[in-house]
Design an enzyme around this catalytic site. Sequence first.
Site, PDB file in Angstrom:
ATOM      1  CG  ASP A   1      -2.233   0.623   1.032  1.00  0.00           C
ATOM      2  OD1 ASP A   1      -2.334   1.498   0.155  1.00  0.00           O
ATOM      3  OD2 ASP A   1      -3.183   0.264   1.753  1.00  0.00           O
TER       4      ASP A   1
ATOM      5  CG  ASP B   1      -9.410   2.424  -0.205  1.00  0.00           C
ATOM      6  OD1 ASP B   1      -9.027   1.255  -0.362  1.00  0.00           O
ATOM      7  OD2 ASP B   1      -8.735   3.284   0.389  1.00  0.00           O
TER       8      ASP B   1
HETATM    9  C1  GLA Z   1      -5.726   1.790   2.294  1.00  0.00           C
HETATM   10  C2  GLA Z   1      -6.160   0.632   1.431  1.00  0.00           C
HETATM   11  C3  GLA Z   1      -7.198  -0.191   2.162  1.00  0.00           C
HETATM   12  C4  GLA Z   1      -6.614  -0.684   3.452  1.00  0.00           C
HETATM   13  C5  GLA Z   1      -6.111   0.481   4.294  1.00  0.00           C
HETATM   14  C6  GLA Z   1      -5.347   0.012   5.500  1.00  0.00           C
HETATM   15  O1  GLA Z   1      -6.740   2.716   2.466  1.00  0.00           O
HETATM   16  O2  GLA Z   1      -6.633   1.077   0.201  1.00  0.00           O
HETATM   17  O3  GLA Z   1      -7.619  -1.273   1.360  1.00  0.00           O
HETATM   18  O4  GLA Z   1      -5.555  -1.566   3.178  1.00  0.00           O
HETATM   19  O5  GLA Z   1      -5.257   1.327   3.541  1.00  0.00           O
HETATM   20  O6  GLA Z   1      -4.868   1.043   6.277  1.00  0.00           O
END
Ligand code: GLA
Length: 718
Positions: free
Chosen positions: A472, A542
Amino acid sequence: MPIKFNKQNNKITITTKNTLYIMEIIGGRHLGHIYYGKKKRGFDPEFHYRCGSFTPYHENLYQFQPDLARTEYSYFGGGDYRCTSLKIKNADGNSVTLFDYKKHRIFKGRAPITRMPYAEVKDGDQTLEITLWDSHTECELKLYYTVFYDCDVISRYMKITNKGKNAVDIEKCMSLQCDLLGRDYDIISLHGAHCWERMYSRNPVRLGGQTIYSRRGTSSHQFNPFMGICRRTTTEERGDCFGFNFVYSGNFLGEAELGQEEGCRVQIGLGGDNFGWHLTPGETFESPEAVMTYTDKGIGQMSRNFHKFTRERILPEEIFENRPVVLNTWEAVYFNIDEKILLDFAEKSAKYGIDMLVMDDGWFGAREHDRAGLGDWWENPAKFKDGLKTFVERVKKNPLKFGIWIEPEMVNPDSDLYRAHPEWTLRCPGRENMLSRSQLVLDMSNPDVVEYLKESFEKTLGDVPIDYIKWDMNRHLSEVGSDFLPPERQKEVAHRYMLGTYDLYRWFRERFPNVMIENCSGGGGRYDLGMMKYSHQIWASDNTNPEWRTKIQYGSTVPYPVSTMSCHVSHPGDSIKEIDYRYTVAINGMLGYEMNILHMDDKVLSRIPEQIAEYRRYEELIKTGDYYRLLNPCECNYCAYYFADEANDNILLTFVQLTTDAKAKDIKLKVSRADLGATYVDKKTGEKYNGVDLRRGVVVTTNTSDERFCRMWELVKE
Ligand code: GLA
């Protein structure tokens, strides 16, 4: 051979399966562009000289006027007033640059690009290297054109070496310039924000030029580095369409500008706002690679060219026979990682046919919330009584694969790493660092930082049997300065940040060759060809709301194959209809689930193994089939598309209605790839369709009362 030089007329021609590209060395010094378009037999167009008043030229070559000419590459301050490709400040303090053609060579395969991702060549692919020289700065410029023959794609990048005695500063650098003939063009771009990435938009290329860009340090949610340039009359199925993309994950600039009388210049590269390079004597700078394609068969074929290219030349080889269907813990438990609960998750996941448990954020350091822990890459001992390794072994006994979340490029001020090394963040002297999601950005341009990360992950994950990493990156860069670099190199930081990040990606791939990487940047904030070189799939967004997802997915398919899109079915509540609708939306990519299965109705859960079994039947078609978009959910209330295999034996057609319609209407979904003489059976209903009818269109009546109306046809040739 794809690349040919004709000594008689000084023309260089490049051919791909269906396209032709022609340039000419004019007056022994300038690179004139003649043609990029459809391959035609016996077609040999001439360079078009254009002369105008007020327009500068060189004394012995008045008919070549840089501002009106179509060229291969362009130089700031050299009489070309359009957007130019290269700007270099010399030791005298001015930024006038002009490179003259010196020589060229054609060779098999390609040259590698140092520390950056690039497309792989196959037998039969060739590269053209053109060497140019600027006598004042004594810099040598090399332009590269690699031909990916079967894919109808040509890649471009440049390399510049300072052979003089004085340092110079590269102030703007583009990897690709393409001077198109004509002016009636539209630009297709993908814009958005966190949670609504890659929204499709199409607008006329205006006078005064149009740009897409990122100044955020990532390729970004806001603009994707892809640009489609098509004629005003071009449709999905018909008409000229050029595609451009950048094999890079950081800042970029894409420009499209109409000439004063004729032509449309298109460029893509690092730009100049957030990039600079101090080039000392003897030093060489290489740009990232950019790619272009052309078709006369509409936007859809442009997409299919890029899909094939990305699958065959960019993406890593598949690690598992099937893409694992994951259950991700994020939206179920957020930071509350609890061994016992996760083992229950694992057991239940296995029971319902899921392949892999992905433990998301919250497992390391003091990561109880998003204000602490990033940078401290060791398991939280309070969360894993017998250690991470034992926990993972227990998960895997179910049996199940195991994936883990990491965010290597970041640090929370509340972390042991930051307390020990505040100088390891991006920062500028005398400025307060700004936070985003309570985190700072590590200085990936500093090799010590990259080394620290390798050592941490080696120690923590080295002997843990992981199968998958979700990588990420959750904020954009600010105060882009580095303690590691001297003042004259500070404009290099953003690009060096990417080089360090790619070094770490490469290390992961080599150190964990059997581990699949899913890329993520707050969803799809780094959805680009650079990341695709190292990661099989990318968390598309997301936002898992199905209506939004149809739009995000539609845009994503314009440049990228659907096999790169990771799509999860989330929160269906206690409704079978809802889980089926969300599944139908999700299988426009690689299927996964993200929900608290411990608290779900068994009736709803029992749909999961059925859905997975169904998905497995056509997974290969989704992963490698030719993709045809039929209805654009950014422009209407529906989304429809189909996949076809090479022989047109298997076709998967999907229709999704976003909200109810006020009045029902009949919509025809035309399956142009159906074989005329064939009969197809829909495996879902047993209904038969002949090829002619499929081509004319399967009729679907839209719904006035059903909020979750969708349909699929799994058509198999009899
Ligand atoms: C980001 C990702 C999510 C999750 C969060 C965790 O927002 O896109 O899918 O992994 O971080 O903190």
